[in-house]
Design a protein around this motif. Structure first.
Motif, PDB file in Angstrom:
ATOM      1  N   LEU A 217      22.920   8.299  21.020  1.00  0.00           N
ATOM      2  CA  LEU A 217      23.190   9.852  20.142  1.00  0.00           C
ATOM      3  C   LEU A 217      22.453   9.555  19.059  1.00  0.00           C
ATOM      4  N   TYR A 218      22.643   8.327  18.007  1.00  0.00           N
ATOM      5  CA  TYR A 218      21.970   7.723  17.486  1.00  0.00           C
ATOM      6  C   TYR A 218      20.224   7.728  17.183  1.00  0.00           C
ATOM      7  N   LYS A 219      20.021   6.960  18.265  1.00  0.00           N
ATOM      8  CA  LYS A 219      19.122   6.554  17.907  1.00  0.00           C
ATOM      9  C   LYS A 219      17.849   7.166  16.993  1.00  0.00           C
ATOM     10  N   LEU A 220      16.780   6.588  16.934  1.00  0.00           N
ATOM     11  CA  LEU A 220      15.854   7.329  16.474  1.00  0.00           C
ATOM     12  C   LEU A 220      14.406   7.198  16.405  1.00  0.00           C
ATOM     13  N   PRO A 221      13.165   7.455  16.476  1.00  0.00           N
ATOM     14  CA  PRO A 221      11.721   6.914  16.652  1.00  0.00           C
ATOM     15  C   PRO A 221      11.805   5.736  16.463  1.00  0.00           C
ATOM     16  N   ASP A 222      10.447   5.083  17.096  1.00  0.00           N
ATOM     17  CA  ASP A 222      10.494   3.934  16.091  1.00  0.00           C
ATOM     18  C   ASP A 222       9.649   3.324  14.422  1.00  0.00           C
ATOM     19  N   SER A 223       9.208   5.126  14.693  1.00  0.00           N
ATOM     20  CA  SER A 223       8.422   5.018  13.359  1.00  0.00           C
ATOM     21  C   SER A 223       8.443   6.488  12.976  1.00  0.00           C
ATOM     22  N   THR A 224       7.947   6.336  11.959  1.00  0.00           N
ATOM     23  CA  THR A 224       7.908   7.618  11.165  1.00  0.00           C
ATOM     24  C   THR A 224       6.956   8.551  11.270  1.00  0.00           C
ATOM     25  N   ILE A 225       6.920   9.784  11.568  1.00  0.00           N
ATOM     26  CA  ILE A 225       6.417  11.170  11.579  1.00  0.00           C
ATOM     27  C   ILE A 225       5.267  11.687  11.019  1.00  0.00           C
ATOM     28  N   THR A 226       5.723  11.751   9.276  1.00  0.00           N
ATOM     29  CA  THR A 226       4.879  12.682   8.554  1.00  0.00           C
ATOM     30  C   THR A 226       3.743  12.578   8.367  1.00  0.00           C
ATOM     31  N   PRO A 227       2.467  13.190   8.127  1.00  0.00           N
ATOM     32  CA  PRO A 227       1.238  12.154   7.900  1.00  0.00           C
ATOM     33  C   PRO A 227       1.171  11.887   5.988  1.00  0.00           C
ATOM     34  N   GLY A 228       0.134  10.943   5.747  1.00  0.00           N
ATOM     35  CA  GLY A 228       0.732  10.942   4.833  1.00  0.00           C
ATOM     36  C   GLY A 228       1.443  10.162   3.518  1.00  0.00           C
ATOM     37  N   PHE A 229       2.617   9.953   4.890  1.00  0.00           N
ATOM     38  CA  PHE A 229       4.175   9.788   4.812  1.00  0.00           C
ATOM     39  C   PHE A 229       3.979   8.347   3.934  1.00  0.00           C
ATOM     40  N   ARG A 230       3.951   7.025   2.789  1.00  0.00           N
ATOM     41  CA  ARG A 230       3.548   5.649   2.621  1.00  0.00           C
ATOM     42  C   ARG A 230       4.275   5.710   1.464  1.00  0.00           C
ATOM     43  N   LYS A 231       4.733   4.303   1.430  1.00  0.00           N
ATOM     44  CA  LYS A 231       5.699   3.495   0.173  1.00  0.00           C
ATOM     45  C   LYS A 231       4.923   3.966  -1.098  1.00  0.00           C
ATOM     46  N   MET A 232       5.357   3.751  -2.638  1.00  0.00           N
ATOM     47  CA  MET A 232       5.579   4.417  -3.232  1.00  0.00           C
ATOM     48  C   MET A 232       4.435   2.952  -4.135  1.00  0.00           C
ATOM     49  N   GLU A 233       4.289   3.355  -4.872  1.00  0.00           N
ATOM     50  CA  GLU A 233       2.401   2.557  -5.234  1.00  0.00           C
ATOM     51  C   GLU A 233       2.472   2.683  -7.010  1.00  0.00           C
ATOM     52  N   LEU A 234       2.914   1.807  -8.180  1.00  0.00           N
ATOM     53  CA  LEU A 234       2.497   1.763  -9.450  1.00  0.00           C
ATOM     54  C   LEU A 234       1.067   2.898 -10.064  1.00  0.00           C
ATOM     55  N   ARG A 235       0.764   2.668  -8.991  1.00  0.00           N
ATOM     56  CA  ARG A 235      -0.628   4.007  -9.494  1.00  0.00           C
ATOM     57  C   ARG A 235       0.208   5.450  -9.526  1.00  0.00           C
ATOM     58  N   ASP A 236       1.156   5.688  -8.704  1.00  0.00           N
ATOM     59  CA  ASP A 236       1.808   7.012  -8.525  1.00  0.00           C
ATOM     60  C   ASP A 236       2.926   7.526  -9.361  1.00  0.00           C
ATOM     61  N   VAL A 237       2.876   6.422 -10.171  1.00  0.00           N
ATOM     62  CA  VAL A 237       4.044   6.541 -11.307  1.00  0.00           C
ATOM     63  C   VAL A 237       3.716   8.150 -12.179  1.00  0.00           C
ATOM     64  N   PRO A 238       2.717   8.729 -12.957  1.00  0.00           N
ATOM     65  CA  PRO A 238       2.835   9.547 -13.531  1.00  0.00           C
ATOM     66  C   PRO A 238       2.780  11.042 -12.307  1.00  0.00           C
ATOM     67  N   ALA A 239       2.106  10.554 -10.908  1.00  0.00           N
ATOM     68  CA  ALA A 239       2.678  12.219 -10.347  1.00  0.00           C
ATOM     69  C   ALA A 239       4.038  12.507  -9.907  1.00  0.00           C
ATOM     70  N   VAL A 240       4.288  11.075  -9.496  1.00  0.00           N
ATOM     71  CA  VAL A 240       6.025  10.936  -9.257  1.00  0.00           C
ATOM     72  C   VAL A 240       7.045  11.827 -10.681  1.00  0.00           C
ATOM     73  N   THR A 241       6.225  11.063 -11.634  1.00  0.00           N
ATOM     74  CA  THR A 241       6.906  11.522 -12.732  1.00  0.00           C
ATOM     75  C   THR A 241       7.515  13.445 -12.534  1.00  0.00           C
ATOM     76  N   ARG A 242       5.943  13.240 -12.464  1.00  0.00           N
ATOM     77  CA  ARG A 242       5.534  15.333 -12.830  1.00  0.00           C
ATOM     78  C   ARG A 242       6.694  15.751 -11.269  1.00  0.00           C
ATOM     79  N   LEU A 243       6.142  15.274 -10.259  1.00  0.00           N
ATOM     80  CA  LEU A 243       7.311  15.984  -9.266  1.00  0.00           C
ATOM     81  C   LEU A 243       8.637  15.867  -9.578  1.00  0.00           C
ATOM     82  N   LEU A 244       9.317  14.888 -10.001  1.00  0.00           N
ATOM     83  CA  LEU A 244      10.692  15.026 -10.139  1.00  0.00           C
ATOM     84  C   LEU A 244      11.062  15.278 -11.282  1.00  0.00           C
TER      85      LEU A 244
END
Ligand SMILES: CCCCCCCCCCCCCC(=O)CSCCNC(=O)CCNC(=O)[C@H](O)C(C)(C)COP(=O)(O)OP(=O)(O)OC[C@H]1O[C@@H](n2cnc3c(N)ncnc32)[C@H](O)[C@@H]1OP(=O)(O)O
Ligand SMILES: CCOC(=O)c1cnc2ccc(OC)cc2c1SCCC#N
Length: 389
Positions: A217-244
């Protein structure tokens, strides 16, 4: 219920609830700095104040051990929070922090750390007001020193030290009801390791459910499905700040994060905070963001397990990817990282995914409080955009 200490404090008092004649905003005006008590409050003679330098490995270890053995337990004493040392350094050494707000109490004879309370500076927006506040957390008195009215002294002392920095408001949470919550949130839990949660007695096998059926019932796929899904990096700080910032604008109470804050609070930090974003493969725009923090708990009185690995939903923004799909990818990552459970409060828009993604309601509530700041009409958890650790 009599609150001999809290009745003396500038907080919403029970008798005020519903009195719409009272103005929104500060309850008491600031005191001239010259009138703030210059010397620390008196402790019982066997104890002394100490300021905890969290940069010191030794002191950080002392705070860690005090909390590991004496901090918050659930009502059934099944779990006790076990904040890690790197988590405590992250939570306390924030941009612009004051070491003097990291307050300990030692027994004079043994020099043992027997109590702690912390404050960190934060800019919190309440409606249209951005207010400089102290976020108070990690209040802890050793189990052997409970019910001696030490907590009020520690609260008054951190208040005094915050006042000395010309800050007059605070934000804090508690599982206990005090005068007077601005809102009350519910914890929800998503099993990632159902077998362990059943073995420790937190979950029970559903009626007509076998263990293997429950695991499936609680099983999940082995990998994420959203295209473009990735770890946040330092270069993303300005864009994430705007979004948030744009996303948090819709809530009555929310942090007023700038890029410096986002870099501290939301950049991935091993075993402390994980954050991900969706970068559109077409135009490289950052459209969504999600994050969780790592807070293990000691499992009390179980022969087979000693630690529960728990992830806690932090800040999530969805503008293009449906929230349920984004959060399902977060669950997949948490399972990949071997978390046993993913916890979330019913704040912001979390309710959207809580029901859909197999979360179950917990029996714990979390009350949010403001000190020396009145909010007129009661806030719903969905109007709250602030997650405290
Ligand atoms: C402008 C700046 C302002 C900054 C300050 C803002 C305010 C910040 C406020 C702090 C925010 C912390 C946020 C935070 O850290 C997150 S909530 C976690 C609090 N910590 C724990 O639960 C750890 C385990 N428990 C303990 O260590 C003790 O039980 C504590 C120390 C909790 C109380 O020690 P004790 O030995 O059990 O009790 P006495 O010393 O005899 O004192 C009894 C009085 O303390 C009141 N009490 C009990 N629990 C409380 C709690 N969680 N908040 C506030 N007040 C709390 C209680 O209502 C009573 O007052 P009343 O008679 O009026 O009812
Ligand atoms: C399995 C679900 O429960 C928890 O993850 C958990 C873990 N440790 C705790 C330690 C103290 C504690 O004291 C209230 C609660 C827990 C909880 S339930 C509330 C937190 C969430 N979600």
């Amino acid at each position: 219920k009599r609150h001999k200490f809290w009745e003396t404090q500038p907080v919403g008092q029970y008798k005020d609830v519903g009195d719409t004649s009272l103005p929104e905003g500060p309850i008491e005006p600031p005191t001239p700095l010259s009138e703030v008590k210059q010397e620390p409050y008196n402790l019982p003679s066997a104890y002394e104040w100490t300021t905890c330098d969290m940069n010191s490995e030794e002191t950080c270890e002392e705070v860690y051990v005090l909390l590991k053995n004496n901090y918050v337990e659930d009502d059934e004493n099944m779990f006790r929070f076990n904040y890690s040392k790197e988590f405590l350094r992250w939570a306390l050494r924030v941009p612009g922090y004051y070491q003097s707000w990291h307050i300990g109490v030692r027994a004079k004879a043994s020099k043992k750390l027997v109590a702690f309370i912390s404050g960190i500076p934060a800019r919190i927006r309440v409606n249209e007001d951005v207010v400089k506040m102290a976020e108070i957390n990690f209040l802890c008195v050793h189990k052997k020193l409970r019910s001696k009215r030490l907590a009020p002294v520690m609260i008054k002392e951190v208040t005094r030290r915050v006042h000395l920095e010309n800050i007059w408001q605070a934000a804090y949470t508690a599982g206990v009801v005090l005068p007077t919550p601005i809102t009350t949130c519910q914890y929800w839990h998503r099993s990632l390791n159902p077998k362990k949660l059943i073995d420790v007695g937190f979950s029970r096998l559903g009626a007509r459910m076998t263990m293997s059926r429950t695991i499936k019932l609680y099983k999940l796929p082995d990998s994420t499905i959203t295209p473009g899904f990735r770890k946040m990096e330092l270069r993303d700080v300005p864009a994430v700040t705007r979004l948030l910032r744009n996303y948090l604008n819709q809530f009555v109470v929310a942090p007023d994060f700038d890029e410096n804050d986002v870099e501290h609070w939301l950049l991935p930090n091993d075993n402390v905070v994980d954050s991900f974003l969706v970068e559109s493969p077409q135009n490289h725009e950052i459209t969504d963001f999600c994050s969780f923090y790592t807070l293990p708990s000691s499992i009390l009185g179980n022969q087979n397990y000693s630690t529960l690995k728990a992830a806690y939903s932090y800040y999530n923004v969805s503008t293009k990817t449906p929230m349920n799909q984004l959060m399902n990818d977060v669950l997949i990552v948490a399972k990949q990282k071997d978390f046993d459970v993913f916890n979330a409060l019913d704040v912001m828009h979390n309710e959207t995914f809580l029901k859909e993604l197999k979360f179950g309601p917990g029996d714990g509530q979390l009350h949010y409080y403001l000190y020396n700041y009145r909010i007129r009409n009661g806030l719903k958890p969905s109007g709250l955009g602030l997650v405290l650790l």
